[in-house]
Scaffold this motif. Structure first.
Motif, PDB file in Angstrom:
ATOM      1  N   MET A   1       0.844  -1.178   0.000  1.00 29.02           N
ATOM      2  CA  MET A   1       0.000   0.000   0.000  1.00 29.02           C
ATOM      3  C   MET A   1       0.891   1.243   0.000  1.00 29.02           C
ATOM      4  O   MET A   1       1.987   1.227   0.522  1.00 29.02           O
ATOM      5  N   LYS A   2       0.333   2.281  -0.588  1.00 29.64           N
ATOM      6  CA  LYS A   2       1.010   3.573  -0.584  1.00 29.64           C
ATOM      7  C   LYS A   2       0.108   4.573   0.113  1.00 29.64           C
ATOM      8  O   LYS A   2      -1.110   4.509   0.006  1.00 29.64           O
ATOM      9  N   ALA A   3       0.728   5.473   0.837  1.00 25.62           N
ATOM     10  CA  ALA A   3      -0.014   6.548   1.492  1.00 25.62           C
ATOM     11  C   ALA A   3       0.669   7.860   1.167  1.00 25.62           C
ATOM     12  O   ALA A   3       1.900   7.931   1.060  1.00 25.62           O
ATOM     13  N   ARG A   4      -0.146   8.863   0.995  1.00 30.60           N
ATOM     14  CA  ARG A   4       0.357  10.219   0.777  1.00 30.60           C
ATOM     15  C   ARG A   4      -0.310  11.107   1.812  1.00 30.60           C
ATOM     16  O   ARG A   4      -1.528  11.079   1.974  1.00 30.60           O
ATOM     17  N   VAL A   5       0.509  11.878   2.521  1.00 32.40           N
ATOM     18  CA  VAL A   5       0.015  12.781   3.553  1.00 32.40           C
ATOM     19  C   VAL A   5       0.309  14.209   3.121  1.00 32.40           C
ATOM     20  O   VAL A   5       1.452  14.543   2.785  1.00 32.40           O
ATOM     21  N   HIS A   6      -0.733  15.024   3.091  1.00 35.82           N
ATOM     22  CA  HIS A   6      -0.596  16.453   2.785  1.00 35.82           C
ATOM     23  C   HIS A   6      -0.694  17.198   4.117  1.00 35.82           C
ATOM     24  O   HIS A   6      -1.703  17.064   4.816  1.00 35.82           O
ATOM     25  N   VAL A   7       0.347  17.944   4.463  1.00 32.68           N
ATOM     26  CA  VAL A   7       0.382  18.700   5.712  1.00 32.68           C
ATOM     27  C   VAL A   7       0.416  20.184   5.376  1.00 32.68           C
ATOM     28  O   VAL A   7       1.253  20.631   4.587  1.00 32.68           O
ATOM     29  N   MET A   8      -0.516  20.929   5.957  1.00 35.53           N
ATOM     30  CA  MET A   8      -0.615  22.372   5.721  1.00 35.53           C
ATOM     31  C   MET A   8      -0.835  23.080   7.053  1.00 35.53           C
ATOM     32  O   MET A   8      -1.413  22.499   7.976  1.00 35.53           O
ATOM     33  N   LEU A   9      -0.404  24.331   7.106  1.00 35.98           N
ATOM     34  CA  LEU A   9      -0.706  25.128   8.284  1.00 35.98           C
ATOM     35  C   LEU A   9      -2.211  25.347   8.368  1.00 35.98           C
ATOM     36  O   LEU A   9      -2.892  25.491   7.340  1.00 35.98           O
ATOM     37  N   LYS A  10      -2.738  25.374   9.568  1.00 36.55           N
ATOM     38  CA  LYS A  10      -4.160  25.631   9.763  1.00 36.55           C
ATOM     39  C   LYS A  10      -4.479  27.060   9.352  1.00 36.55           C
ATOM     40  O   LYS A  10      -3.612  27.945   9.383  1.00 36.55           O
ATOM     41  N   ASP A  11      -5.743  27.277   8.955  1.00 36.76           N
ATOM     42  CA  ASP A  11      -6.192  28.626   8.642  1.00 36.76           C
ATOM     43  C   ASP A  11      -5.975  29.514   9.865  1.00 36.76           C
ATOM     44  O   ASP A  11      -6.202  29.094  10.995  1.00 36.76           O
ATOM     45  N   GLY A  12      -5.509  30.723   9.629  1.00 40.63           N
ATOM     46  CA  GLY A  12      -5.272  31.657  10.726  1.00 40.63           C
ATOM     47  C   GLY A  12      -3.850  31.629  11.254  1.00 40.63           C
ATOM     48  O   GLY A  12      -3.443  32.539  11.973  1.00 40.63           O
ATOM     49  N   VAL A  13      -3.078  30.596  10.907  1.00 42.82           N
ATOM     50  CA  VAL A  13      -1.676  30.530  11.326  1.00 42.82           C
ATOM     51  C   VAL A  13      -0.849  31.229  10.254  1.00 42.82           C
ATOM     52  O   VAL A  13      -0.997  30.955   9.060  1.00 42.82           O
ATOM     53  N   LEU A  14      -0.007  32.162  10.663  1.00 39.73           N
ATOM     54  CA  LEU A  14       0.829  32.892   9.718  1.00 39.73           C
ATOM     55  C   LEU A  14       1.740  31.941   8.954  1.00 39.73           C
ATOM     56  O   LEU A  14       2.285  30.999   9.527  1.00 39.73           O
ATOM     57  N   ASP A  15       1.893  32.190   7.661  1.00 42.71           N
ATOM     58  CA  ASP A  15       2.714  31.350   6.794  1.00 42.71           C
ATOM     59  C   ASP A  15       3.771  32.223   6.122  1.00 42.71           C
ATOM     60  O   ASP A  15       3.588  32.697   5.000  1.00 42.71           O
ATOM     61  N   PRO A  16       4.900  32.489   6.794  1.00 41.25           N
ATOM     62  CA  PRO A  16       5.914  33.366   6.212  1.00 41.25           C
ATOM     63  C   PRO A  16       6.515  32.820   4.917  1.00 41.25           C
ATOM     64  O   PRO A  16       6.838  33.587   4.019  1.00 41.25           O
ATOM     65  N   GLN A  17       6.640  31.497   4.792  1.00 35.65           N
ATOM     66  CA  GLN A  17       7.160  30.929   3.549  1.00 35.65           C
ATOM     67  C   GLN A  17       6.174  31.170   2.404  1.00 35.65           C
ATOM     68  O   GLN A  17       6.570  31.529   1.301  1.00 35.65           O
ATOM     69  N   GLY A  18       4.911  30.968   2.655  1.00 32.42           N
ATOM     70  CA  GLY A  18       3.895  31.228   1.646  1.00 32.42           C
ATOM     71  C   GLY A  18       3.881  32.689   1.231  1.00 32.42           C
ATOM     72  O   GLY A  18       3.744  33.019   0.040  1.00 32.42           O
ATOM     73  N   GLU A  19       4.020  33.568   2.204  1.00 31.59           N
ATOM     74  CA  GLU A  19       4.036  35.004   1.904  1.00 31.59           C
ATOM     75  C   GLU A  19       5.272  35.372   1.075  1.00 31.59           C
ATOM     76  O   GLU A  19       5.192  36.197   0.164  1.00 31.59           O
ATOM     77  N   ALA A  20       6.416  34.750   1.361  1.00 30.27           N
ATOM     78  CA  ALA A  20       7.628  35.005   0.576  1.00 30.27           C
ATOM     79  C   ALA A  20       7.441  34.530  -0.867  1.00 30.27           C
ATOM     80  O   ALA A  20       7.862  35.217  -1.813  1.00 30.27           O
ATOM     81  N   VAL A  21       6.794  33.399  -1.050  1.00 28.27           N
ATOM     82  CA  VAL A  21       6.517  32.900  -2.401  1.00 28.27           C
ATOM     83  C   VAL A  21       5.561  33.852  -3.119  1.00 28.27           C
ATOM     84  O   VAL A  21       5.765  34.191  -4.286  1.00 28.27           O
ATOM     85  N   ARG A  22       4.503  34.304  -2.438  1.00 30.45           N
ATOM     86  CA  ARG A  22       3.550  35.237  -3.036  1.00 30.45           C
ATOM     87  C   ARG A  22       4.259  36.510  -3.488  1.00 30.45           C
ATOM     88  O   ARG A  22       4.058  37.000  -4.592  1.00 30.45           O
ATOM     89  N   HIS A  23       5.124  37.021  -2.628  1.00 33.96           N
ATOM     90  CA  HIS A  23       5.870  38.243  -2.949  1.00 33.96           C
ATOM     91  C   HIS A  23       6.781  38.015  -4.155  1.00 33.96           C
ATOM     92  O   HIS A  23       6.846  38.851  -5.064  1.00 33.96           O
ATOM     93  N   ALA A  24       7.488  36.890  -4.177  1.00 36.22           N
ATOM     94  CA  ALA A  24       8.396  36.587  -5.285  1.00 36.22           C
ATOM     95  C   ALA A  24       7.617  36.427  -6.594  1.00 36.22           C
ATOM     96  O   ALA A  24       8.068  36.893  -7.653  1.00 36.22           O
ATOM     97  N   LEU A  25       6.465  35.794  -6.541  1.00 38.75           N
ATOM     98  CA  LEU A  25       5.648  35.649  -7.744  1.00 38.75           C
ATOM     99  C   LEU A  25       5.208  37.018  -8.265  1.00 38.75           C
ATOM    100  O   LEU A  25       5.214  37.258  -9.473  1.00 38.75           O
ATOM    101  N   GLY A  26       4.839  37.913  -7.344  1.00 37.25           N
ATOM    102  CA  GLY A  26       4.477  39.270  -7.744  1.00 37.25           C
ATOM    103  C   GLY A  26       5.632  39.982  -8.419  1.00 37.25           C
ATOM    104  O   GLY A  26       5.454  40.668  -9.426  1.00 37.25           O
TER     105      GLY A  26
END
Length: 80
Positions: free
Chosen positions: A1-26
């Protein structure tokens, strides 16, 4: 069997890495991106008798090690 786990920060938790990616994309000209959340994917090869057993084992792995359940949520996919 294979399993894949997707882990994400909960809503409301600051995501500085995500914000850095958003800024770089801009900066690259992708101005239509309003928000980015960054997470991780963990793939596991399991020796399990059936899908329910595999899912239960992966749930224990997530609760014990793979996700910080205080600030992260996770989703499990299991396939043969």
């Amino acid at each position: 069997m294979k399993a894949r786990v997707h882990v994400m920060l909960k809503d409301g938790v600051l995501d500085p890495q995500g914000e850095a990616v958003r800024h770089a994309l801009g900066a690259m000209g992708f101005g239509g991106v309003g928000g980015v959340r960054q997470g991780k994917v963990i793939e596991l090869d399991l020796d399990a008798a059936d899908e329910a057993t595999a899912r239960a084992e992966v749930e224990k792995m997530c609760e014990g090690l793979l996700a910080n359940t205080v600030i992260e949520r996770y989703e499990i996919e299991v396939s043969a």
